[in-house]
Design a protein around this motif. Structure first.
Motif, PDB file in Angstrom:
ATOM      1  N   ASP A  56      -1.759  28.000   5.931  1.00 18.75           N
ATOM      2  CA  ASP A  56      -3.030  28.845   6.214  1.00 18.75           C
ATOM      3  C   ASP A  56      -2.669  30.285   6.193  1.00 18.75           C
ATOM      4  O   ASP A  56      -3.253  31.010   5.427  1.00 18.75           O
ATOM      5  CB  ASP A  56      -3.460  28.548   7.516  1.00 18.75           C
ATOM      6  N   TRP A  57      -1.188  30.620   6.710  1.00 19.53           N
ATOM      7  CA  TRP A  57      -0.813  31.863   6.559  1.00 19.53           C
ATOM      8  C   TRP A  57      -0.797  32.460   4.939  1.00 19.53           C
ATOM      9  O   TRP A  57      -1.029  33.380   4.596  1.00 19.53           O
ATOM     10  CB  TRP A  57       0.370  32.217   7.027  1.00 19.53           C
ATOM     11  N   LEU A  58      -0.119  31.511   4.282  1.00 22.34           N
ATOM     12  CA  LEU A  58       0.054  31.621   2.888  1.00 22.34           C
ATOM     13  C   LEU A  58      -1.554  31.718   2.197  1.00 22.34           C
ATOM     14  O   LEU A  58      -1.375  32.708   1.134  1.00 22.34           O
ATOM     15  CB  LEU A  58       0.739  30.629   2.010  1.00 22.34           C
ATOM     16  N   HIS A  59      -2.300  30.976   2.485  1.00 24.42           N
ATOM     17  CA  HIS A  59      -3.679  30.993   2.068  1.00 24.42           C
ATOM     18  C   HIS A  59      -4.320  32.550   2.109  1.00 24.42           C
ATOM     19  O   HIS A  59      -4.820  32.908   1.371  1.00 24.42           O
ATOM     20  CB  HIS A  59      -4.438  30.084   2.418  1.00 24.42           C
ATOM     21  N   LEU A  60      -4.119  32.995   3.415  1.00 25.44           N
ATOM     22  CA  LEU A  60      -4.521  34.268   3.614  1.00 25.44           C
ATOM     23  C   LEU A  60      -3.876  35.386   2.755  1.00 25.44           C
ATOM     24  O   LEU A  60      -4.458  36.384   2.271  1.00 25.44           O
ATOM     25  CB  LEU A  60      -4.493  34.352   5.135  1.00 25.44           C
ATOM     26  N   VAL A  61      -2.660  35.237   2.692  1.00 27.28           N
ATOM     27  CA  VAL A  61      -1.754  36.436   1.673  1.00 27.28           C
ATOM     28  C   VAL A  61      -2.288  36.065   0.577  1.00 27.28           C
ATOM     29  O   VAL A  61      -2.344  37.375  -0.377  1.00 27.28           O
ATOM     30  CB  VAL A  61      -0.328  35.909   1.924  1.00 27.28           C
ATOM     31  N   ALA A  62      -2.460  35.165  -0.073  1.00 30.69           N
ATOM     32  CA  ALA A  62      -3.022  35.155  -1.462  1.00 30.69           C
ATOM     33  C   ALA A  62      -4.311  35.543  -1.600  1.00 30.69           C
ATOM     34  O   ALA A  62      -4.687  36.201  -2.669  1.00 30.69           O
ATOM     35  CB  ALA A  62      -3.126  33.516  -1.798  1.00 30.69           C
ATOM     36  N   ALA A  63      -5.210  35.248  -0.622  1.00 26.23           N
ATOM     37  CA  ALA A  63      -6.680  35.921  -0.563  1.00 26.23           C
ATOM     38  C   ALA A  63      -6.537  37.491  -0.518  1.00 26.23           C
ATOM     39  O   ALA A  63      -7.331  38.094  -1.297  1.00 26.23           O
ATOM     40  CB  ALA A  63      -7.440  35.609   0.522  1.00 26.23           C
ATOM     41  N   ALA A  64      -5.551  37.857   0.205  1.00 30.69           N
ATOM     42  CA  ALA A  64      -5.317  39.317   0.282  1.00 30.69           C
ATOM     43  C   ALA A  64      -4.875  40.118  -1.017  1.00 30.69           C
ATOM     44  O   ALA A  64      -5.153  41.115  -1.716  1.00 30.69           O
ATOM     45  CB  ALA A  64      -4.164  39.831   1.334  1.00 30.69           C
ATOM     46  N   LEU A  65      -3.927  39.329  -1.805  1.00 25.67           N
ATOM     47  CA  LEU A  65      -3.348  39.705  -3.207  1.00 25.67           C
ATOM     48  C   LEU A  65      -4.497  39.812  -4.095  1.00 25.67           C
ATOM     49  O   LEU A  65      -4.751  40.599  -4.656  1.00 25.67           O
ATOM     50  CB  LEU A  65      -2.287  38.883  -3.508  1.00 25.67           C
ATOM     51  N   TRP A  66      -5.407  38.898  -4.113  1.00 29.30           N
ATOM     52  CA  TRP A  66      -6.146  38.522  -4.959  1.00 29.30           C
ATOM     53  C   TRP A  66      -7.661  39.430  -4.610  1.00 29.30           C
ATOM     54  O   TRP A  66      -8.059  40.241  -5.447  1.00 29.30           O
ATOM     55  CB  TRP A  66      -6.731  37.133  -5.385  1.00 29.30           C
ATOM     56  N   VAL A  67      -8.429  38.965  -3.837  1.00 28.90           N
ATOM     57  CA  VAL A  67      -9.629  39.443  -3.248  1.00 28.90           C
ATOM     58  C   VAL A  67      -9.467  41.138  -2.955  1.00 28.90           C
ATOM     59  O   VAL A  67     -10.122  41.967  -3.160  1.00 28.90           O
ATOM     60  CB  VAL A  67     -10.338  38.765  -1.991  1.00 28.90           C
ATOM     61  N   GLY A  68      -8.292  41.186  -2.042  1.00 31.92           N
ATOM     62  CA  GLY A  68      -7.967  42.538  -1.468  1.00 31.92           C
ATOM     63  C   GLY A  68      -7.747  43.369  -2.667  1.00 31.92           C
ATOM     64  O   GLY A  68      -8.165  44.552  -2.741  1.00 31.92           O
ATOM     65  N   GLY A  69      -7.050  43.168  -3.790  1.00 31.76           N
ATOM     66  CA  GLY A  69      -6.799  43.950  -4.896  1.00 31.76           C
ATOM     67  C   GLY A  69      -8.131  44.239  -5.687  1.00 31.76           C
ATOM     68  O   GLY A  69      -8.359  45.421  -6.085  1.00 31.76           O
ATOM     69  N   MET A  70      -9.069  43.321  -5.880  1.00 33.30           N
ATOM     70  CA  MET A  70     -10.085  43.490  -6.365  1.00 33.30           C
ATOM     71  C   MET A  70     -11.146  44.424  -5.546  1.00 33.30           C
ATOM     72  O   MET A  70     -11.708  45.155  -6.197  1.00 33.30           O
ATOM     73  CB  MET A  70     -11.023  42.166  -6.769  1.00 33.30           C
TER      74      MET A  70
END
Length: 352
Positions: A56-70
């Motif tokens: 779950d933590w890695l999933h949130l980090v991945a969302a931050a990388l992708w969606v946060g970057g956008m």
């Protein structure tokens, strides 16, 4: 607090400026850890809770990388870029946006690995994707992620390469390297302008899908309880009174009839009562001795004996144990004054 104070305090020491990004990154990672530890990922069985929380933590980090970057591109980069001439906008898009692609690809890869893993942990059946609020939120999230992948593939593989080619052709035309006619320059400029607006439009609206994904993640945390069905109210059950066992059998030599009563016929201590009838007279016989031998048929537990005591009226009784529920055999042995043995057997099932 740091995110709010950073734009307000513009005059900062150089040391603070150098360590501030690292502090923000660390605090963000800790925030994601706190969210994972308090989410539905921490409510799984203890033998996989560590893997569930980590995924779950890695999933949130991945969302931050992708969606946060956008979101950063939309809210910060594009408004600044919109004030620049078309040529500078095109040059910046084809030069800087590719640096974000590895981060976005890493985020997509991590989400592709951790998402199905989390689904297999929390969902016991694919039917729950449509029958529970959690599953429906997950289904919408999957659809939004699919739409994000589609729009990203369109601008990465189609729009951006075309803009890059047209921009370089336009640059060559302006410099007079390949085309030195004004009509050619105007034609290239028109194509670059169209592709630049198209790419900026995709980049501007694409994060809305990402916001939808984040909303679905929040709803999944809220609706995690729907995965555990609420037990239907049960009607109060009344315990039936124990039914005593009764049987009437004749001895093998047909001289006596034995009426056996086992009360309450449950595993544990029971009262065994035998009434002996002399078949020659048809009356109870009291001048005999009666013994019982109990044998468990479902398991080799040996044979126990119960010596019954007479009441002087032809009834013989004594307490005895049936050590477990199941099928039992009781051998009834009647001894007459001349020491002659008269036997018969009874089989019964003793419930729990």
């Amino acid at each position: 607090m740091l995110a709010l104070l950073t734009p307000l305090i513009k005059q900062r020491p150089r040391l603070i400026n150098s360590i501030l990004p690292s502090i923000n990154l660390l605090l963000g990672a800790l925030l994601f850890a706190a969210i994972s530890l308090s989410s539905h990922a921490s409510a799984v069985s203890s033998n996989i809770v560590v893997l569930a929380v980590l995924a779950d933590w890695l999933h949130l980090v991945a969302a931050a990388l992708w969606v946060g970057g956008m979101l950063y591109i939309t809210t910060t980069y594009l408004p600044v870029l919109a004030r620049k001439p078309v040529a500078e906008r095109a040059h910046s898009l084809v030069t800087l946006i590719p640096y974000f692609s590895p981060l976005a690809f890493a985020g997509v890869l991590i989400m592709a690995l951790t998402g199905p893993f989390a689904a297999t942990i929390h969902l016991s059946s694919w039917v729950q994707l449509f029958t529970t609020a959690y599953g429906r939120a997950l289904t919408v999230k999957i659809l939004l992620v699919g739409a994000l992948l589609t729009t990203s593939a369109i601008h990465v593989s189609l729009i951006r390469p075309r803009l890059k080619r047209e921009y370089y052709k336009y640059a060559y035309a302006v410099e007079g390297v390949t085309y030195n006619q004004a009509q050619q320059v105007k034609l290239r400029e028109g194509r670059v302008t169209t592709l630049t607006r198209r790419l900026m439009g995709v980049l501007r609206w694409e994060p809305l899908l990402g916001v939808g994904v984040i909303v679905c993640v929040g709803l999944m945390n809220v609706f995690a309880g729907t995965l555990t069905p609420i037990a239907a109210p049960t009607q109060p059950t009344t315990t039936k009174p124990a039914a005593a066992f009764n049987a009437t059998v004749k001895t093998t030599d047909n001289k006596f009839t034995a009426k056996l009563n086992v009360n309450p016929n449950r595993f544990g201590t029971n009262i065994f009562t035998v009434t002996v009838i002399d078949n020659s007279t048809g009356k109870p016989s009291s001048n005999v001795g009666v013994s019982l031998y109990t044998t468990m048929l479902d398991m080799d537990m040996g044979t126990d004996s119960v010596n019954l005591r007479p009441d002087g009226k032809g009834h013989f009784s004594a307490p005895g144990d049936l050590a477990m529920s199941g099928n039992w055999q009781i051998r009834i042995q009647i001894r007459t004054p001349d020491n002659t043995l008269h036997e018969t057997k009874v089989k019964l099932f003793t419930p729990f």
